[in-house]
Design a protein around this motif. Structure first.
Motif, short mmCIF file in Angstrom:
data_model
loop_
_atom_site.label_atom_id
_atom_site.label_comp_id
_atom_site.label_asym_id
_atom_site.label_seq_id
_atom_site.Cartn_x
_atom_site.Cartn_y
_atom_site.Cartn_z
N PHE A 148 37.77 -81.48 -8.53
CA PHE A 148 39.02 -81.10 -7.85
C PHE A 148 39.27 -79.59 -7.97
O PHE A 148 39.73 -78.96 -7.02
N CYS A 149 38.94 -79.03 -9.12
CA CYS A 149 39.10 -77.58 -9.31
C CYS A 149 38.19 -76.81 -8.36
O CYS A 149 38.57 -75.75 -7.85
N ASP A 150 36.98 -77.32 -8.13
CA ASP A 150 36.03 -76.66 -7.24
C ASP A 150 36.58 -76.51 -5.82
O ASP A 150 36.23 -75.56 -5.10
N ILE A 151 37.42 -77.44 -5.41
CA ILE A 151 38.02 -77.37 -4.08
C ILE A 151 38.79 -76.06 -3.92
O ILE A 151 38.70 -75.37 -2.90
N ILE A 152 39.54 -75.72 -4.97
CA ILE A 152 40.33 -74.48 -4.96
C ILE A 152 39.43 -73.27 -5.17
O ILE A 152 39.51 -72.27 -4.44
N LEU A 153 38.56 -73.35 -6.17
CA LEU A 153 37.72 -72.21 -6.52
C LEU A 153 36.78 -71.81 -5.40
O LEU A 153 36.46 -70.62 -5.23
N HIS A 154 36.31 -72.80 -4.62
CA HIS A 154 35.40 -72.52 -3.52
C HIS A 154 36.11 -72.45 -2.17
O HIS A 154 35.45 -72.34 -1.12
N LYS A 155 37.43 -72.54 -2.20
CA LYS A 155 38.26 -72.42 -0.99
C LYS A 155 37.76 -73.31 0.14
O LYS A 155 37.55 -72.89 1.27
N MET A 156 37.55 -74.58 -0.21
CA MET A 156 37.08 -75.54 0.78
C MET A 156 38.15 -75.82 1.84
O MET A 156 39.34 -75.69 1.57
N THR A 157 37.71 -76.20 3.01
CA THR A 157 38.64 -76.71 4.01
C THR A 157 39.03 -78.13 3.60
O THR A 157 38.34 -78.76 2.78
N LYS A 158 40.08 -78.64 4.18
CA LYS A 158 40.52 -79.99 3.84
C LYS A 158 39.45 -81.02 4.22
O LYS A 158 39.22 -81.99 3.49
N LYS A 159 38.78 -80.79 5.34
CA LYS A 159 37.72 -81.71 5.79
C LYS A 159 36.56 -81.69 4.80
O LYS A 159 36.03 -82.75 4.43
N GLN A 160 36.16 -80.51 4.36
CA GLN A 160 35.08 -80.39 3.37
C GLN A 160 35.48 -81.06 2.06
O GLN A 160 34.68 -81.76 1.45
N ALA A 161 36.72 -80.83 1.64
CA ALA A 161 37.20 -81.39 0.37
C ALA A 161 37.22 -82.91 0.41
O ALA A 161 36.85 -83.57 -0.57
N ALA A 162 37.65 -83.49 1.53
CA ALA A 162 37.73 -84.94 1.65
C ALA A 162 36.35 -85.57 1.54
O ALA A 162 36.16 -86.58 0.84
N ALA A 163 35.36 -84.96 2.19
CA ALA A 163 33.99 -85.48 2.14
C ALA A 163 33.43 -85.33 0.72
O ALA A 163 32.77 -86.25 0.20
N TYR A 164 33.70 -84.21 0.11
CA TYR A 164 33.22 -83.92 -1.25
C TYR A 164 33.79 -84.90 -2.26
O TYR A 164 33.06 -85.50 -3.06
N ILE A 165 35.10 -85.10 -2.21
CA ILE A 165 35.76 -86.01 -3.16
C ILE A 165 35.32 -87.45 -2.93
O ILE A 165 35.18 -88.23 -3.88
N SER A 166 35.09 -87.83 -1.69
CA SER A 166 34.57 -89.19 -1.41
C SER A 166 33.23 -89.40 -2.10
O SER A 166 32.98 -90.45 -2.71
N ASP A 167 32.36 -88.39 -2.02
CA ASP A 167 31.04 -88.48 -2.67
C ASP A 167 31.20 -88.54 -4.19
O ASP A 167 30.51 -89.32 -4.87
N VAL A 168 32.08 -87.70 -4.73
CA VAL A 168 32.30 -87.68 -6.18
C VAL A 168 32.83 -89.02 -6.67
O VAL A 168 32.39 -89.54 -7.71
N MET A 169 33.77 -89.60 -5.93
CA MET A 169 34.33 -90.91 -6.31
C MET A 169 33.25 -91.99 -6.31
O MET A 169 33.18 -92.81 -7.23
N GLU A 170 32.42 -91.98 -5.29
CA GLU A 170 31.34 -92.99 -5.20
C GLU A 170 30.36 -92.82 -6.37
O GLU A 170 29.95 -93.79 -7.00
N PHE A 171 30.01 -91.58 -6.65
CA PHE A 171 29.07 -91.26 -7.73
C PHE A 171 29.63 -91.65 -9.10
O PHE A 171 28.96 -92.33 -9.90
N THR A 172 30.87 -91.26 -9.38
CA THR A 172 31.43 -91.53 -10.70
C THR A 172 31.78 -93.00 -10.89
O THR A 172 31.62 -93.54 -11.99
N ARG A 173 32.22 -93.67 -9.83
CA ARG A 173 32.53 -95.10 -9.96
C ARG A 173 31.27 -95.88 -10.33
O ARG A 173 31.30 -96.75 -11.21
N ALA A 174 30.17 -95.56 -9.66
CA ALA A 174 28.90 -96.23 -9.98
C ALA A 174 28.48 -95.90 -11.41
O ALA A 174 27.96 -96.75 -12.14
N GLY A 175 28.72 -94.65 -11.81
CA GLY A 175 28.36 -94.23 -13.16
C GLY A 175 29.15 -94.95 -14.23
O GLY A 175 28.60 -95.40 -15.24
#
Length: 207
Positions: free
Chosen positions: A171-198
């Motif tokens: 979540f911090c990377d979204i701010i630090l890398h100044k992602m667009t909302k569309k980029q952030a949504a795709a990124y967080i979706s991937d992170v959620m899928e990855f961590t849930r499986a983990g």
């Protein structure tokens, strides 16, 4: 008179936000904040006692909103579901995550201040504090899951910290890398899928 006071405070906060974003908390000048707001230093001090008071006024709501979301990782929240892995819980977690993502973009400047400009302020350890709180709640939930028979394997504190910090840092990377909302949504979706499986694999959870 009251309206004038409210307007002065608002103008001061706008001036302070610009000054903090440009120079950071440590480099910001109260004299500059007052001057750019068109206010005397005496009038400024009637609204804000010091530089930290300015900074806190700009970021405190974002801090509290973040803490509130992180608290959903505790065992009390998970106990409200028949299983922490059922679709109802996943849907709740997904909605909560993307509601918070919306909040982050509505308050992008506040999170920028917290993550990149807070050195020397009362909130200079914001990221670490949130990570510690999230880790604590995740540990609490894992202990509860084992007690309830949802998880078969004990997960070490250091491993929980690693997984929890992965989420917070994402979540911090979204701010630090100044992602667009569309980029952030795709990124967080991937992170959620990855961590849930983990989480499931690490604790040998029963779905």
């Amino acid at each position: 008179m009251a309206d004038s006071s409210i307007e002065t405070k608002k103008t001061l906060l706008e001036s302070a936000k610009k000054e903090f974003l440009q120079k950071g908390f440590a480099g910001a000048s109260l004299r500059t904040i007052a001057a750019n707001a068109g206010v005397t230093t005496g009038a400024m001090y009637r609204h804000f006692k010091d530089k930290d008071a300015f900074f806190c006024a700009l970021v405190d709501d974002a801090v509290e909103a973040t803490k509130k979301v992180v608290m959903f990782a505790d065992s009390k929240t998970h106990a409200g579901f028949d299983s922490p892995h059922m679709q109802k819980h996943i849907d709740f977690e997904t909605k909560m995550t993307f509601d918070f993502l919306d909040y982050m973009f509505e308050n992008f400047d506040a999170f920028t201040l917290l993550l990149t400009k807070a050195g020397g302020s009362a909130h200079e350890r914001f990221q670490e504090t949130i990570c510690e709180l999230y880790t604590k709640n995740c540990e609490d939930t894992f202990k509860w899951m084992r007690k309830q028979g949802f998880a078969a394997k004990k997960v070490s504190s250091m491993t929980v910290h690693f997984m929890a910090s992965t989420v917070i840092n994402a979540f911090c990377d979204i701010i630090l890398h100044k992602m667009t909302k569309k980029q952030a949504a795709a990124y967080i979706s991937d992170v959620m899928e990855f961590t849930r499986a983990g989480w499931l694999a690490l604790s040998q959870c029963k779905i």
